[in-house]
Each structure stands twice: as C-alpha cells, then as structure tokens.
Scaffold this motif. Structure first.
Motif, mmCIF file in Angstrom:
data_model
loop_
_atom_site.group_PDB
_atom_site.id
_atom_site.type_symbol
_atom_site.label_atom_id
_atom_site.label_comp_id
_atom_site.label_asym_id
_atom_site.label_seq_id
_atom_site.Cartn_x
_atom_site.Cartn_y
_atom_site.Cartn_z
ATOM 1 N N ASP A 155 6.375 9.462 4.149
ATOM 2 C CA ASP A 155 5.532 9.165 2.989
ATOM 3 C C ASP A 155 4.236 8.438 3.312
ATOM 4 N N HIS A 156 4.095 7.961 4.551
ATOM 5 C CA HIS A 156 2.918 7.172 4.902
ATOM 6 C C HIS A 156 2.346 7.641 6.244
ATOM 7 N N LYS A 203 0.840 -1.213 0.000
ATOM 8 C CA LYS A 203 0.000 0.000 0.000
ATOM 9 C C LYS A 203 0.869 1.255 0.000
ATOM 10 N N SER A 204 1.592 1.437 -1.081
ATOM 11 C CA SER A 204 2.492 2.575 -1.182
ATOM 12 C C SER A 204 2.391 3.185 -2.571
#
Length: 382
Positions: free
Chosen positions: A349-350, A240-241
């Motif tokens: 990033d997340h 999930k990226s």
C-alpha cells in the motif's frame, strides 16, 4: 573508561546536555573536559547560594581573569533562575562557554525558564549503546539489566538487581517528591508499574486511569512527566497513509530495559529465548538503539509505527526525507516470511525505499522483497 559517542570537546558553543539520572553526564564532563568553574546544584550549599543571588556567577567568572573559560552548571532544573544570569554573561562575554546539564525539562518549562534563545545547542546523553560498549557488550545482559553505565559495569548480578531497585526508589524520591512534579506519590507509583507493563503497547488512557484510580487527563500528565524527566518517549503512529482504519493512539517506551524490569518487579526473572517476553525485550532494545544512534549521528529521521484496526502492524517506520524505511523486528535467528503479514501489507500500500526484518540472523538474506538483516547491520545503516 568507556569512550562515549558524544564528544563534548567538538563543540565551541554553549551546550545544554540533557539525560536521565546516572547516564554519565557528570562523569563525561569531568573526565573529558578541562573546565574553569563547576557548579553542582545537587549540593545544598551551592544550590542555596545561587538561589539567593544568581549574580554571584558573574562575579566568580570575572574573578577568573581569563579571556576564554568553560563553566559547568550541573542539574540546572534545581535552579532555573540561573539561566537569566547565564544569558547576561553570554551577551556580554562572548568568550565564556557554558555546559549546562539537566535531567528534567519539566521544571524548566513549568517555571518559564530562560532557555537562552538559541545561544546554546541542545544535546542528549543516553544509556550506553552497543557501539560504546564494544567488546563489553552482551545482548543477554543488556536485555536483562539494561545499559545504564553503573549497572553495566557492576559484575555481580545480585548487585545489578540492587542497583536497579535503588534507581527506581531514588527516582521516585528525588525527582518526583523533591521536585513536586505530582501531588499524589502513591497514585504515581501505581502508574509507574502499569506504565512498565504497558511498555511497547498501544496506550489506552481510559483503561490505565481505571486501574490507577485517577482521571485519564491525569494519566496523560503522568506520561508527560516521564517524557519531561527523560524516562521515556512516545512513539506515534505513521500518519501518511490513505487507510481509514488506522490506530491513532501512541505507544510508550521507557528509556532503559533494566529500569522497565525493575518497575515491573521482575529484575530477577530471567528472560527465556523464544518466549514472548524475550521478543518484547528485543524489540524494545532495537528501538532504543535506533533512537540513540539516530540522535548521536544527528540524522534527521522521523520514527513512528504502523498499525491498522484489524491488527496489521509494522514495528518501526523511518522517514528519511521522502524515503520510507519499513522495519519489522523479530528476535528469531530465522524469521519466516509468513510472520511478516503487517510488513508485507504495508509494502503493498505504500511506496517504500527499503523493507527490513531486523533480527538475529547470522547473515543477511532476502525473501519476498524483504531484507532480513542482523540487527548490528541495521544499526550500521542508520
């Protein structure tokens, strides 16, 4: 007797109890349960009786003349045909509970065995956890020799080494040769050693196939054999990226640290703290404990790792529903924030619920928004 986390007496339904050889499945059953009928399919006479005529089981249960009874079938992969008879009994005799053990799901799947269509709960028994060992737990010993019960309880280090060597040899003989899981034992033996050296690394099937001398598809099948016989598991990359340059190949981890060293021929080679091999062993230990504890506590958590093509990596990603825990594992007692480039990059990033560095610090501390935790504290959070 070491008290196991898994309490079979908590279950009233029939059970499949899977686990590698010698993790204590039979011992747990015999020492914690009162059963009415016990079938040991590793015994040649017993195996032949039921292989020839599975219906014998129904007649033996009828002869018990009990409304409720507990029947144990040990090592079901030896005689998968028995499962059809088990289903007939479960459908007609609701008061019979079966506990069916196995150390290999491969033969069951390959023969299209009847897995009872939801009539039995599937459980796993693992090597000993630090919680089960309690005061007997010694990190240095577990990193060196693993935590298979028989190995842990052996006091003489030389006997531990002998037992681990025997375990590897016995596995090759009993699981691979007797069950005919592969046609080429020499090629599989070479593969096993390489698999141990690749433990915790991102897999390159083509490279391994060149070294073993078989096709890459065969290498994938060999890894499948290790998974099906419960000797290891794949850890897949976090998906999930939005990043395009993510590594897509999985990592592979063997189920026990001592077995890993035995396959590499390094049982007598002592681990030196602060060395790369010690760090790899500690990471392996934390991942194994995490997987075992999540399983025993029935946590619905997905585990993966994160790595980009430019080398930014996070050892463990835990997904609890929508929540993401990003976990870096360091063997040091005082890891530096500068050594956590991958974790810091992932956090940027997340959206993460928690960011941890699991290590050997004496007390927790926070630096740069990352919680540095003793590994024992992390296990309590799971």
């Amino acid at each position: 007797m070491i008290k196991r986390t898994l309490n079979l007496g908590d279950f009233s339904q029939s059970l499949f109890l899977f686990g590698p050889r010698q993790v204590g499945k039979t011992y747990l059953i015999k020492n914690t349960l009162s059963f009415d009928l016990y079938l040991d399919l590793l015994d040649s006479k017993t195996y032949l009786n039921y292989f020839k005529d599975a219906s014998i089981l129904s007649t033996e249960i009828a002869a018990l003349k009990k409304r409720k009874c507990l029947v144990i079938i040990d090592e079901i992969q030896r005689c998968p045909e028995l499962l059809n008879e088990v289903q007939l009994i479960l459908d007609s005799e609701k008061e019979v509970q079966f506990i069916i053990t196995g150390s290999s799901a491969r033969k069951l799947r390959r023969t299209g065995a009847n897995l009872l269509g939801g009539r039995a709960i599937k459980l796993h028994l693992h090597p000993l956890t630090h919680e089960e060992l309690g005061k007997l737990f010694n990190l240095a010993e577990v990193l060196q020799f693993g935590s298979i019960p028989k190995i842990v309880l052996e006091e003489d280090p030389q006997n531990k080494q002998r037992a681990l060597s025997s375990y590897v040899d016995t596995y090759l003989k009993e699981e691979i040769q007797q069950e005919s899981l592969t046609r080429s034992i020499p090629a599989f033996a070479r593969f096993l050693e390489l698999a141990a050296y690749e433990n915790g690394n991102i897999l390159n099937f083509n490279n391994i196939s060149r070294e073993v001398g078989v096709h890459s598809k065969t290498i994938k099948d060999y890894f499948g054999i290790l998974e099906d016989t419960l000797l290891g598991f794949m850890l897949y990359p976090f998906s999930k990226s939005h990043r395009a340059k993510l590594i897509s190949h999985p990592k592979f981890y063997l189920f026990d640290l001592g077995v890993t060293k035995a396959l590499k021929g390094e049982i007598s080679k002592e681990l030196t703290p602060r060395s790369p091999t010690y760090g790899q062993a500690f990471e392996h230990f934390v991942l194994l404990e995490t997987k075992r504890i999540l399983d025993y506590r029935e946590r619905e958590a997905k585990i993966s790792f994160f790595r980009t093509s430019d080398g930014a990596e996070v050892d463990l990603i835990l997904e609890y529903g929508p929540d993401i825990w990003a976990v870096e594992i360091k063997a040091s007692s005082r890891p530096q924030l500068s050594a956590l480039r991958g974790l810091r990059s992932f956090i940027k990033d997340h959206q993460v619920a928690k960011a941890f560095c699991v290590c050997q610090t004496v007390r927790p501390f926070i630096d740069g928004g990352i919680e540095f935790l003793p590994w024992q504290d992390f296990m309590r959070l799971l």
